[in-house]
Design an enzyme around this catalytic site. Structure first.
Site, PDB file in Angstrom:
ATOM      1  N   ALA A  66       7.205   1.459  -1.143  1.00 25.34           N
ATOM      2  CA  ALA A  66       7.918   1.526  -2.517  1.00 25.34           C
ATOM      3  C   ALA A  66       8.285   0.414  -3.122  1.00 25.34           C
ATOM      4  O   ALA A  66       8.504  -0.693  -2.353  1.00 25.34           O
ATOM      5  CB  ALA A  66       9.292   2.249  -2.152  1.00 25.34           C
ATOM      6  N   HIS A  67       8.052   0.236  -4.418  1.00 28.63           N
ATOM      7  CA  HIS A  67       8.380  -1.129  -5.353  1.00 28.63           C
ATOM      8  C   HIS A  67       8.402  -0.917  -6.636  1.00 28.63           C
ATOM      9  O   HIS A  67       8.096   0.300  -7.091  1.00 28.63           O
ATOM     10  CB  HIS A  67       6.955  -2.133  -4.806  1.00 28.63           C
ATOM     11  CG  HIS A  67       5.670  -1.626  -5.350  1.00 28.63           C
ATOM     12  ND1 HIS A  67       5.006  -0.717  -4.702  1.00 28.63           N
ATOM     13  CD2 HIS A  67       5.130  -1.804  -6.280  1.00 28.63           C
ATOM     14  CE1 HIS A  67       4.002  -0.430  -5.189  1.00 28.63           C
ATOM     15  NE2 HIS A  67       3.687  -1.109  -6.197  1.00 28.63           N
ATOM     16  N   GLY A  68       8.673  -1.811  -7.327  1.00 24.97           N
ATOM     17  CA  GLY A  68       9.279  -1.828  -8.972  1.00 24.97           C
ATOM     18  C   GLY A  68       8.262  -3.099  -9.025  1.00 24.97           C
ATOM     19  O   GLY A  68       7.416  -3.919  -8.460  1.00 24.97           O
TER      20      GLY A  68
END
Lengths: 152, 90
Positions: A66-68
């Site tokens: 998960a990452h932005g």
């Protein structure tokens, strides 16, 4: 030499309960916040990334990264580890269900390369995921990661 | 040869793909420049690349590009990456 992933993780949660993929990402975001890496806004950005691009963050069977983007919500960057008691579906055609969510926050495109390299080194070892997800506590996981790093 | 590894944000999955692709290319003895890119950058970069590495979900977003698009299912599986790059280069 490669960095020790056990020391690089800013938070570890084992055997967590999540109802769905949003829950699971929230847990990884909470880990980043607790570890001082990001603000709560980053967690929303990680969820928005999946809403926009689909479950492409499920990059291997059972594993979601998960990452932005690098943004104001990233304070120092970091990596959080969340293993799930019961795996959840992200809607990925091949790699569902997910039992490990790794939250990644980075201040730019390059500074976190060593951490990712250490992560890739460990997770490319066959059968390693099952072993890591089975860990009951943060201490047990750290010990496994340290062993895996020295074997790599 | 230019290869572009693509993901949505350009920091996570594409960087992993770039690292693993470099490992594979070195083993295969292939001299290539691997660039990690987010979707926005990739659409441009893919115009001049020979190979694009990405996931199934993102391949559709890329649209029509002259590069050969390779879809990777398991980003940690060096065997899969090796097989698919070798096939693409034949």
């Amino acid at each position: 030499m490669a960095i020790n992933l056990a020391e690089a993780l800013c938070s570890i949660t084992t055997k967590a309960s999540a109802q769905n993929w949003r829950d699971a990402i929230r847990l990884s975001g909470a880990g980043l916040v607790a570890g001082g890496a990001t603000t709560d806004a980053y967690t929303d950005q990680m969820i928005a990334a999946v809403e926009e691009h689909g479950p492409y963050i499920v990059i291997a069977p059972g594993i979601a990264l998960a990452h932005g983007r690098p943004s104001e919500a990233v304070l120092t960057g970091g990596l959080s580890w969340v293993s799930l008691k019961d795996p959840v579906e992200f809607g990925h055609p091949k790699n569902d269900p997910v039992s490990l969510v790794i939250g990644l926050a980075a201040i730019d495109h390059t500074t976190h390369m060593d951490v990712l390299k250490a992560l890739a080194g460990i997770l490319s070892q066959k059968g390693k995921l099952e072993q890591l997800v089975a860990a009951e506590s943060g201490d047990e996981l750290r010990a496994l990661l340290t062993d895996a790093a020295s074997a790599a | 040869m230019k290869i572009v590894a693509v993901c949505g944000m350009g920091i996570g999955t594409s960087v992993l793909l770039k690292m693993n692709a470099e490992k594979v290319l070195e083993k295969l003895g292939i001299d290539a420049d691997v660039e990690a890119a987010d979707m926005g950058v990739a659409k441009g970069a893919a115009q001049t690349a020979e190979i694009v590495l990405t996931s199934d979900e993102l391949a559709g977003e890329l649209g029509d590009v002259p590069a050969k698009v390779i879809i990777i299912d398991n980003f940690f599986d060096l065997e899969e990456i090796t097989t698919k790059i070798t096939e693409a280069l034949q």
